[in-house]
Write an enzyme that holds these catalytic residues in place. Structure first.
Site, PDB file in Angstrom:
ATOM      1  CD  GLU A  58      10.558 -14.940  -9.286  1.00  0.00           C
ATOM      2  OE1 GLU A  58      11.329 -15.591 -10.024  1.00  0.00           O
ATOM      3  OE2 GLU A  58      10.665 -13.721  -9.097  1.00  0.00           O
ATOM      4  CB  CYS A 120      10.690 -13.911  -1.607  1.00  0.00           C
ATOM      5  SG  CYS A 120       9.721 -12.548  -0.955  1.00  0.00           S
ATOM      6  CG  HIS A 139       9.005 -11.672  -6.187  1.00  0.00           C
ATOM      7  ND1 HIS A 139      10.024 -12.528  -6.552  1.00  0.00           N
ATOM      8  CD2 HIS A 139       9.176 -11.424  -4.863  1.00  0.00           C
ATOM      9  CE1 HIS A 139      10.780 -12.777  -5.492  1.00  0.00           C
ATOM     10  NE2 HIS A 139      10.280 -12.127  -4.455  1.00  0.00           N
TER      11      HIS A 139
END
EC number: 3.4.19.-
Length: 189
Positions: A58, A120, A139
């Site tokens: 991410e 998250c 993730h």
């Protein structure tokens, strides 16, 4: 698993695990404490995405849009992580470059700019804010026969080594924490 493997001979780190509950308030308290108490060089958060079929790197954390309740039925007021802060914060780690350089047999690694507006992403945004971009979020899919803990540990090892390359290898002895993972300068160095 990553604690067993370490990060290799060239990276001097101590491994610790800090597991965060799926709880906005507790995540905020702990992430703030990590940055204030330890002043790490880099924090790498590892969160599970039950819908993921690959490991996802991410790039950015979002400040708004947190509408789903956590395990305690709570969500941030107004769906905002830090009122008055920028809508998006970017990691100082170039996840796209890391993604291109990483190869782990049996595991797909992909790049994303949308971490999903749940605990998250909230944790990641807080960490990016406190660490001025010195944070990352990975993730991972749930463990399975196709992705056992041993393979996931090896994949995370390779990915985090590449992240350290991207930000420059720590020149001092460091500490590493997983699932809110971080690299910290050791005291006295």
């Amino acid at each position: 698993e990553l604690s067993k493997l370490g990060l290799g001979n060239e990276t001097v780190v101590q491994l610790r695990t800090l597991e965060l509950p799926v709880d906005y308030r507790e995540a905020k308290r702990r992430v703030t404490g990590i940055w204030e108490d330890h002043q790490p060089q880099l924090v790498v958060h590892v969160g599970m995405d039950t819908a993921a079929k690959a490991i996802i790197l991410e790039q950015s954390g979002k400040n708004q849009g947190y509408r789903d309740a956590d395990i305690r039925g709570f969500w941030p007021e107004g769906g905002v992580c830090l009122p008055g802060s920028p809508d998006v914060l970017e990691s100082g780690v170039c996840m796209k470059a890391v993604c291109k350089r990483v190869a782990v047999e049996g595991v797909d690694v992909i790049f994303s700019r949308d971490a999903g507006r749940y605990v998250c992403d909230y944790t990641y945004y807080l960490s990016l804010h406190h660490g001025k971009g010195c944070a990352a979020l990975i993730h991972v899919p749930p463990l399975s026969r196709g992705l056992p803990a041993s393979l996931l540990g090896r994949a995370l090892r390779v990915i985090i080594q590449e992240m350290l390359e991207d930000v420059g290898k720590p020149k001092r002895k460091a500490q590493f924490e997983e699932n809110s993972t971080m690299v910290l300068p050791a005291k006295g160095n």
